[in-house]
Write an enzyme that holds these catalytic residues in place. Structure first.
Site, mmCIF file in Angstrom:
data_model
loop_
_atom_site.group_PDB
_atom_site.id
_atom_site.type_symbol
_atom_site.label_atom_id
_atom_site.label_comp_id
_atom_site.label_asym_id
_atom_site.label_seq_id
_atom_site.Cartn_x
_atom_site.Cartn_y
_atom_site.Cartn_z
ATOM 1 N N HIS A 157 0.849 -1.195 0.000
ATOM 2 C CA HIS A 157 0.000 0.000 0.000
ATOM 3 C C HIS A 157 0.885 1.246 0.000
ATOM 4 C CE1 HIS A 157 0.763 0.704 4.228
ATOM 5 N NE2 HIS A 157 0.291 -0.493 4.562
ATOM 6 N N HIS A 163 3.973 1.562 2.372
ATOM 7 C CA HIS A 163 5.181 0.862 1.920
ATOM 8 C C HIS A 163 5.815 1.630 0.754
ATOM 9 C CE1 HIS A 163 2.424 -2.671 3.086
ATOM 10 N NE2 HIS A 163 3.266 -2.505 4.089
ATOM 11 N N CYS A 168 1.115 -11.801 22.928
ATOM 12 C CA CYS A 168 0.179 -11.207 21.965
ATOM 13 C C CYS A 168 0.484 -11.800 20.599
ATOM 14 C CB CYS A 168 0.307 -9.679 21.927
ATOM 15 S SG CYS A 168 -0.659 -8.983 20.568
ATOM 16 N N CYS A 217 1.366 -9.112 17.943
ATOM 17 C CA CYS A 217 2.743 -8.601 18.014
ATOM 18 C C CYS A 217 3.764 -9.722 17.815
ATOM 19 C CB CYS A 217 3.025 -7.974 19.380
ATOM 20 S SG CYS A 217 2.031 -6.539 19.771
ATOM 21 N N CYS A 273 -3.598 -5.519 24.544
ATOM 22 C CA CYS A 273 -2.495 -4.977 23.757
ATOM 23 C C CYS A 273 -2.998 -3.718 23.057
ATOM 24 C CB CYS A 273 -2.032 -6.009 22.721
ATOM 25 S SG CYS A 273 -1.133 -5.251 21.361
ATOM 26 N N HIS A 333 -3.239 -4.151 19.142
ATOM 27 C CA HIS A 333 -4.162 -5.112 18.527
ATOM 28 C C HIS A 333 -5.504 -5.215 19.236
ATOM 29 C CE1 HIS A 333 -0.157 -6.182 17.017
ATOM 30 N NE2 HIS A 333 -0.822 -6.340 15.901
ATOM 31 N N LYS A 353 -6.159 6.301 10.816
ATOM 32 C CA LYS A 353 -5.150 5.341 10.392
ATOM 33 C C LYS A 353 -5.588 4.608 9.120
ATOM 34 C CE LYS A 353 -2.318 1.938 12.492
ATOM 35 N NZ LYS A 353 -1.962 1.059 13.537
ATOM 36 N N LYS A 382 -6.700 -2.104 6.655
ATOM 37 C CA LYS A 382 -7.518 -2.975 5.826
ATOM 38 C C LYS A 382 -8.949 -3.010 6.349
ATOM 39 C CE LYS A 382 -6.053 -6.945 3.214
ATOM 40 N NZ LYS A 382 -5.380 -8.226 3.251
HETATM 41 N N1 MSP Z 1 8.420 -6.965 8.426
HETATM 42 C C1 MSP Z 1 8.543 -5.859 9.283
HETATM 43 C C2 MSP Z 1 9.826 -5.112 9.028
HETATM 44 C C3 MSP Z 1 11.078 -5.918 9.184
HETATM 45 S S1 MSP Z 1 12.493 -5.004 8.791
HETATM 46 C C4 MSP Z 1 13.764 -5.916 9.313
HETATM 47 C C5 MSP Z 1 7.375 -4.899 9.031
HETATM 48 N N2 MSP Z 1 6.765 -4.992 7.866
HETATM 49 S S2 MSP Z 1 5.514 -4.074 7.409
HETATM 50 O O1 MSP Z 1 5.052 -4.636 6.169
HETATM 51 O O2 MSP Z 1 4.565 -3.947 8.445
HETATM 52 O O3 MSP Z 1 6.128 -2.695 7.055
HETATM 53 C C6 MSP Z 1 6.216 -1.651 7.979
HETATM 54 C C7 MSP Z 1 6.774 -0.447 7.254
HETATM 55 O O4 MSP Z 1 5.929 -0.096 6.141
HETATM 56 C C8 MSP Z 1 6.857 0.837 8.048
HETATM 57 O O5 MSP Z 1 7.957 0.881 8.912
HETATM 58 C C9 MSP Z 1 6.926 1.846 6.938
HETATM 59 O O6 MSP Z 1 8.175 1.788 6.301
HETATM 60 C C10 MSP Z 1 5.888 1.312 5.982
HETATM 61 N N3 MSP Z 1 4.551 1.774 6.347
HETATM 62 C C11 MSP Z 1 3.474 0.988 6.595
HETATM 63 N N4 MSP Z 1 2.390 1.787 6.818
HETATM 64 C C12 MSP Z 1 2.741 3.073 6.716
HETATM 65 C C13 MSP Z 1 2.043 4.305 6.783
HETATM 66 N N5 MSP Z 1 0.745 4.386 6.996
HETATM 67 N N6 MSP Z 1 2.758 5.438 6.594
HETATM 68 C C14 MSP Z 1 4.094 5.411 6.347
HETATM 69 N N7 MSP Z 1 4.767 4.270 6.269
HETATM 70 C C15 MSP Z 1 4.133 3.088 6.488
HETATM 71 O O7 MSP Z 1 7.107 -4.098 9.904
#
Ligand code: MSP
Length: 638
Positions: free
Chosen positions: A22, A25, A130, A133, A147, A150, A299, A302
């Protein structure tokens, strides 16, 4: 000047494969891409890594929910991330997957190393677990017994597990952060980590019993357990470089910078440095933490149904437009609100009006007054000098803002140069100079504008790579593909008089604002042709029609009607067209055609088709529809 010779290594988090990509990312990945491109253009050796995090309970749950074997499921979602980054022009050097054997080996080697030096122990543990988490949570972390992330009551779990002596490194870590004020930046996140470290640090549970979680990396010293997903995932930053023996590792690890959002500050700011220390490795250079993109409603999630898919956005607004918006709109480190209104507002104001207009009107003048060639400037007047000096000052600031992650400031500064150039045109009145036949003065003014535009285009390369290269090409600057114009050595006056410019499509077409919502007409309309209802403008505007150039065409086996065609639409696209009875494949190469690009993909005779070529039906023949004169591939049709 400003050359930074220390090799640069930039990483994004590796994304969980339990959900599709999304815009959150996409944001982090675009920032990483911008930094990687910037450093390459500065002449710094660069390695850019992204990838997917594929172990853990959540992934298994997601696969089960889709009734897919886990392996097949992770391949599919990981592929989707990779395809998204390819479509967003992300110039990663390595896409790492934690299920790759090369990664698994490194995780086991590090575990063994930490175990050998006595920092891992076995212990019976009972606590609140959790599942969201995927860790034991502390009593004090709970809010109303739940938590806070969650909103569920954790489960009481009692089991034997392996622990990493993280507590051992608490004082050392505090000291390191104090000694390196920029280790975690911006400052608010450094403070957050320090404030967390005021409480005693607990040891980290780094295993899960295989009986409960089979999908993970086995501990090298106990096959009944797999590695906790965070201990596994963080090590991607090492394994992707070929730790321990690869020269790539030796070269790039010292210049490592991680990009993350605030959600995963603790694992990166606390677990990771202590893990590295225990493994006897130097720490990363910077942890660059950004805020969250919020939707107007709060926020993005999904369950709220407000997740925006990056590819949808790009289809609708254009890739470089979206990249620009992300970097201009968010102050790195703070939260920002995403809305399509804000996005289209910026596109129209900053890109279509300010930059696009400046560019097209400047080129139009060079064509009108100088036969489309870079003129030879005469003596400079103070206002010409002022533009040159401004360009130089903007450049210097830009080179300082970008590596400091101050993208919005870099762009605001660059837009000052664009604004001043627009004003300079108004004040210098080239049309008047032309009328008065003051050719030398006219040449100086136009040369000054062209140079300013060249600087703007060069500085935009890391952020809007395709548009910047297009601008440079129209300015007659040929850059080796994927190389671009170097940023460290920009020199005023390098444009060669006599160079021929080329004009193209508008760089950033204006968007029609406040489009009516796209919904079907309420009442049946009189038919215009048998079976075809009258449609309103909004319905028509749902079609994404473009002109493309056919670059490949071939017959499809066992079909006498179908051809497989690849059309250049600014990027290649495969379409299956039912025109084999009217066209020979070879005759189609180079032909420009009208393409419906947002048609749902389909498979015809087993061949994927991503769009449709439009042809007139006339006297039993199909005749392809083409533009009257050639246009830039990818041009929209309205
Ligand atoms: N798999 C772990 C990361 C492991 S790194 C060794 C993870 N994955 S995640 O798919 O949840 O990705 C989290 C990351 O996605 C955030 O730290 C950020 O880079 C990005 N984002 C996810 N949602 C976001 C927003 N709403 N806004 C900005 N960045 C966001 O955590």
């Amino acid at each position: 000047m400003h050359t930074n010779s220390k090799p640069f290594y930039v990483t994004t988090p590796i994304y969980y494969v339990n959900a599709e990509p999304h815009i959150g990312h996409a944001y982090t990945t675009i920032v990483a891409d911008t930094l990687a491109r910037f450093h390459r253009l500065m002449g710094t050796e660069t390695f850019f890594q992204t990838g997917t995090d594929e172990h853990g309970e959540k992934v298994v749950e997601a696969a089960n929910a889709r009734k897919m074997p886990v392996r097949e499921y992770v391949d599919q979602i990981s592929g989707q991330f990779q395809a998204t980054w390819d479509a967003l022009n992300i110039s990663y050097d390595n896409f790492i997957r934690t299920t790759a054997s090369s990664h698994i080996r490194v995780v086991q080697a590090i575990l063994q190393k930490v175990q050998d030096q006595g920092d891992i122990y076995f212990s019976e543990y009972a606590g609140h677990y959790c599942y969201g988490c995927e860790r034991f949570v502390l009593e004090r972390e709970l809010v109303d017994g739940k938590c806070p992330d969650h909103l569920v009551k954790p489960t009481f779990v009692k089991e034997g597990n392996y622990f990493f002596r993280m507590s051992h490194y608490q004082d050392w870590l505090i000291d390191h952060i104090h000694r390196h004020p920029e280790f975690i930046r911006p400052e608010r996140y450094r403070n957050e980590v320090l404030s967390f470290l005021k409480e005693p640090l607990e040891d980290l549970c780094i295993s899960r019993p295989k009986a409960r979680v089979p999908w993970g990396i086995p501990l090298p010293f106990d096959d009944n357990y797999v590695t906790y997903v965070w201990f596994d995932a963080l090590i991607n930053y090492l394994s992707g470089l070929g730790y321990p023996d690869s020269p790539t590792f030796a070269k790039f690890w010292p210049g490592c910078q991680h990009l993350i959002a605030k959600d995963i500050l603790k694992p990166h700011g606390i677990y990771w440095p202590t893990m590295l220390k225990a493994a006897g490795l130097p720490l990363y250079q910077h942890l660059n933490v950004h805020g969250y993109w919020q939707m107007g409603t709060g926020k993005m999630s999904k369950s709220l149904g407000n997740v925006v898919a990056p590819l949808d956005l790009v289809k609708r607004y254009g890739l470089d437009q979206v990249r620009y918006f992300f970097l201009r709109e968010m102050v790195y480190g703070l939260d920002a609100t995403f809305s399509e209104e804000a996005l289209s507002g910026r596109i129209n104001a900053d890109l279509a009006n300010d930059l696009g207009n400046l560019f097209s009107r400047s080129l139009a003048m060079v064509f009108k007054y100088c036969q489309g060639q870079v003129p030879t400037p005469g003596p400079l007047e103070p206002q010409d000098q002022a533009i040159q000096e401004l360009a130089q000052a903007v450049w210097q600031d830009y080179l300082a803002f970008l590596p400091a992650l101050e993208f919005h400031k870099a762009l605001m500064r660059l837009w000052e140069l664009i604004g001043e150039s627009n004003r300079y045109i108004v004040l210098s009145e080239p049309w008047q100079l032309y009328k008065e036949q003051r050719q030398e003065r006219l040449n100086t003014v136009l040369y000054t504008i062209l140079e300013a535009l060249r600087w703007v285009a060069a500085l935009l390369q890391p952020i809007m790579p395709t548009s910047a290269i297009r601008m440079l090409a129209q300015l007659g600057i040929s850059t080796a593909p994927a190389k671009g114009q170097a940023l460290a050595t920009l020199t005023w006056g390098e444009m060669q008089p006599g160079t021929t410019l080329s004009r193209g499509e508008a760089l950033f077409p204006r968007l029609e604002l406040q489009e009516p919502e796209l919904k079907p007409a309420a009442s049946p309309q009189p038919a215009t042709a048998p079976g075809k209802p009258e449609i309103d403008l909004a319905s028509f505007q749902q079609l994404d029609l473009r002109i493309g150039t056919i670059v490949r065409a071939e017959r499809i086996a066992k079909s006498d009607k179908l051809l497989k065609v690849v059309v250049d639409l600014g990027e290649p696209r495969q379409v299956v067209a039912g025109i084999a009875q009217n066209y020979q494949p070879d005759d189609l190469i180079g032909k420009q055609v009208l393409v419906v690009v947002n048609l749902k993909p389909a498979k015809l005779m087993g061949v994927e088709s991503h769009g449709m070529l439009l042809a007139a039906k006339s006297e039993g023949r199909l005749v392809l529809v083409s533009p009257e004169t050639p246009v830039v591939p990818g041009a929209t049709v309205a």
